[in-house]
Design a protein around this motif. Sequence first.
Motif, mmCIF file in Angstrom:
data_model
loop_
_atom_site.group_PDB
_atom_site.id
_atom_site.type_symbol
_atom_site.label_atom_id
_atom_site.label_comp_id
_atom_site.label_asym_id
_atom_site.label_seq_id
_atom_site.Cartn_x
_atom_site.Cartn_y
_atom_site.Cartn_z
ATOM 1 N N UNK A 23 0.744 -1.309 -0.027
ATOM 2 C CA UNK A 23 0.128 0.082 -0.134
ATOM 3 C C UNK A 23 1.090 1.153 -0.006
ATOM 4 N N UNK A 24 1.702 1.412 0.903
ATOM 5 C CA UNK A 24 2.716 2.550 0.762
ATOM 6 C C UNK A 24 3.788 2.675 0.110
ATOM 7 N N UNK A 25 4.461 1.414 -0.386
ATOM 8 C CA UNK A 25 5.590 1.537 -1.007
ATOM 9 C C UNK A 25 6.651 0.930 -0.195
ATOM 10 N N UNK A 26 7.667 0.437 -0.783
ATOM 11 C CA UNK A 26 8.901 -0.144 -0.112
ATOM 12 C C UNK A 26 10.146 -0.161 -0.893
ATOM 13 N N UNK A 27 11.225 -0.843 -0.392
ATOM 14 C CA UNK A 27 12.403 -1.040 -0.991
ATOM 15 C C UNK A 27 12.396 -1.824 -2.106
ATOM 16 N N UNK A 28 12.573 -1.482 -3.407
ATOM 17 C CA UNK A 28 12.683 -2.250 -4.745
ATOM 18 C C UNK A 28 13.854 -3.472 -4.428
ATOM 19 N N UNK A 36 22.307 -3.638 -6.909
ATOM 20 C CA UNK A 36 22.936 -2.962 -5.715
ATOM 21 C C UNK A 36 22.323 -1.850 -5.527
ATOM 22 N N UNK A 37 21.206 -1.346 -5.946
ATOM 23 C CA UNK A 37 20.775 0.092 -5.751
ATOM 24 C C UNK A 37 19.540 0.037 -4.818
ATOM 25 N N UNK A 38 19.816 1.092 -4.015
ATOM 26 C CA UNK A 38 18.620 1.504 -3.324
ATOM 27 C C UNK A 38 17.738 2.364 -3.739
ATOM 28 N N UNK A 39 16.543 1.838 -4.236
ATOM 29 C CA UNK A 39 15.471 2.371 -4.988
ATOM 30 C C UNK A 39 14.097 2.188 -4.504
ATOM 31 N N UNK A 81 9.051 5.721 5.692
ATOM 32 C CA UNK A 81 10.506 5.586 6.394
ATOM 33 C C UNK A 81 10.614 3.954 6.687
ATOM 34 N N UNK A 82 11.428 3.384 5.637
ATOM 35 C CA UNK A 82 11.827 1.980 5.983
ATOM 36 C C UNK A 82 12.701 1.438 5.112
ATOM 37 N N UNK A 83 13.422 0.503 5.591
ATOM 38 C CA UNK A 83 14.617 -0.077 5.011
ATOM 39 C C UNK A 83 15.498 1.017 4.645
ATOM 40 N N UNK A 84 16.004 1.897 5.227
ATOM 41 C CA UNK A 84 16.892 2.992 5.134
ATOM 42 C C UNK A 84 16.417 3.865 4.157
ATOM 43 N N UNK A 85 15.140 3.820 3.718
ATOM 44 C CA UNK A 85 14.523 4.897 2.538
ATOM 45 C C UNK A 85 13.745 5.941 3.436
#
Length: 224
Positions: A23-28, A36-39, A81-85
């Motif tokens: 629902x909110x969105x998360x780390x790809x 190895x990208x934080x997206x 705000x999750x998984x370093x994002x």
Amino acid sequence: MLRLAGLEMPVVTLPLGASDDRVLGSLDLEAALVHGEKRFAPGLLAEAHSGFLYIDEVNLLDDYLVDLLLDVAASGVNHVERDGLSVTHAAHFVLVGSGNPEEGELRPQLEDRFGLAVHVRTIRDADTRREIVRRRLAFGDDPAGFCAAWHAQDAALAARVCAARDRLPGSNSGRRSSTGSSAWSSRRERPATGERSSSRGQPAPTLRLPAGHRSALATSGQSR
């Protein structure tokens, strides 16, 4: 119908079992594991921005998801705000819900987000039910031909929608609005016509509503 009315608005369905990440969105995860990208992977709220978010059996939605929807609907912003994002994006949408009140009550806080509710009863007239089935079968046999046969009527209805929008005092094509809507079946059986729905809302940029104006948008999934 939206395209005929010249409205490019997404229609997104929120399933009852959806996770907060969906629902909110998360780390790809694919980008993280493969490249190895934080997206950020956008969720349903991002997909529904400037469009419609539809929830079937809205009265059975998990309380946690209800709280999330209430926060975003009130602010028009989704902050993740999750998984370093740390991601913030706009989330203005028309909230549309349907459900059977005999199966559970709608949370009062969520009910306040709906300005209009439609009670739908099962159609019992035999001739009408036969016509519904006949048209549904005709659509299944030839979707393109069926749509072409009803194009003129759809275009006329789309023109009425546009005309109604233009009559709104102080309407502004550049604005967007956040709206809520809900529909209820008064009986346990679902209507033979298909989906039940309705709408209501509050102001925010999508339906060209003036500030402070409460509006309603009713939709029907009834087959022609």
